[in-house]
Design an enzyme around this catalytic site. Structure first.
Site, PDB file in Angstrom:
ATOM      1  CB  SER A  47      -0.927   0.005   1.220  1.00 40.35           C
ATOM      2  OG  SER A  47      -1.811  -1.084   1.141  1.00 40.35           O
ATOM      3  CG  ASN A  48       3.524   2.625   3.054  1.00 38.68           C
ATOM      4  OD1 ASN A  48       3.687   3.763   3.445  1.00 38.68           O
ATOM      5  ND2 ASN A  48       2.892   1.709   3.762  1.00 38.68           N
ATOM      6  CE  LYS A 171       2.151  -5.203   5.485  1.00 39.38           C
ATOM      7  NZ  LYS A 171       1.470  -3.992   5.131  1.00 39.38           N
ATOM      8  CB  ILE A 214       5.231  -6.878   5.957  1.00 42.63           C
ATOM      9  CG1 ILE A 214       5.728  -8.315   5.808  1.00 42.63           C
ATOM     10  CG2 ILE A 214       5.422  -6.126   4.637  1.00 42.63           C
ATOM     11  CD1 ILE A 214       4.951  -9.158   4.800  1.00 42.63           C
TER      12      ILE A 214
END
Length: 309
Positions: A47-48, A171, A214
């Site tokens: 997402s980053n 995750k 993560i």
């Protein structure tokens, strides 16, 4: 298919120039600083990494650039995981194949969320099994309700999917430690690796038998995360808890600074490469806005520790 090894991974931000094109030198500088900080692996297009803002060609290029930068600088042992989530099974399968061609070792897949009313438990299971069947790489499930229209996969659903031979981990950015503990106590990490998705419960996840982390904050302070992992392995729980508290405050502060642009602004201000540029509709954060900002000060106190390690 092998699960990724336990450790700490970073969903790397992707730096852009003022035209929103790849800032290749900044991307390479970031990848190298993370590798030198001891990360087990780099997640490209988590997402980053602004995956949804990239074309297919750009997604492949980002994976290739990361793998090439690591290999050329002696970090062949650092894994590259590719985020390959998309809104259809067909496109997700294509992105998994692209990730293999570009040099990734694993894929991480979000649940489609354009039509949340249709994403029943049966349909979610069908989607992930179908894509995992075709994926040429070991497959991990990314549970992040904030970016999947509130869809939150529970431990029963994830345990069902964990029985698939090519599904090797998850995750958990939902932050639910009970869910993590249930999965970690059911499946050995070597078969199905359960990762915390945020730094604010990194140590807690380790104590519950999780595979590690993560997390976005690793973009800023990779060496601090290495120190916490080392303290945990050495059984120095009191010191580890004190450091975890600092990570928890900094993780919250980064969220309050504005997520992806906040990470880029903090990194570029404190480590001398890149800029806070993001692709719209995200809004860039200026370096000037960090001055006197209490959340920036919280993070920069931890950066002082990072630079001392």
């Amino acid at each position: 298919m092998a699960a990724p090894p336990s450790g700490y991974y970073v969903p790397a931000v992707l730096f852009f120039d003022e035209n929103e094109d790849f800032d290749v030198p900044a991307i390479q500088s970031h990848v190298l600083r993370l590798a030198q900080g001891g990360v087990t692996g780099i997640l490209v297009q988590g997402s980053n990494g602004e995956a949804q803002h990239l074309s297919h060609d750009e997604r492949k290029e980002a994976i290739k650039l990361t793998r090439k930068t690591l290999d050329e600088n002696g970090f062949q042992n650092v894994l590259v995981i590719a985020g390959t989530g998309a809104q259809s099974a067909r496109e997700t399968k294509k992105l998994c194949a692209d990730a293999k061609e570009a040099g990734a070792s694993h894929v991480l897949v979000l649940t489609p969320s354009t039509w949340p009313p249709q994403m029943s438990v049966d349909n979610i299971i069908r989607f992930h099994r179908e894509v995992a069947d075709s994926s040429p790489l070991p497959y991990m499930i990314y549970n992040f309700p904030v970016v999947t229209a509130g869809l939150d996969l529970d431990s029963d659903l994830l345990a069902t999917l964990a029985q698939h031979p090519n599904i090797v981990g998850t995750k958990l950015s939902c932050g639910q430690i009970g869910k993590l503990q249930r999965l970690a106590s059911t499946f050995p990490s070597a078969e199905f690796a359960t990762f915390a998705g945020r730094s604010d419960f990194f140590l807690t996840s380790l104590l519950c038998g999780g595979a590690g982390l993560i997390g976005a904050l690793v973009n800023v302070v990779p060496k601090v995360h290495a120190k916490l992992l080392k303290l945990h392995k050495e059984g120095k729980l009191e010191e580890a808890m004190a450091l975890q508290a600092k990570l928890g405050h900094a993780d919250w502060a980064m969220q309050k600074l504005g997520g992806i642009s906040g990470v880029k602004a903090i990194v570029s201000k404190n480590f001398g490469y890149g800029s806070p540029n993001v692709r719209g509709p995200l809004k860039p954060l200026t370096h000037e806005s960090l001055v006197g900002n209490k959340h920036a000060q919280t993070v920069e106190e931890l950066i002082a520790l990072e630079k001392s390690l």
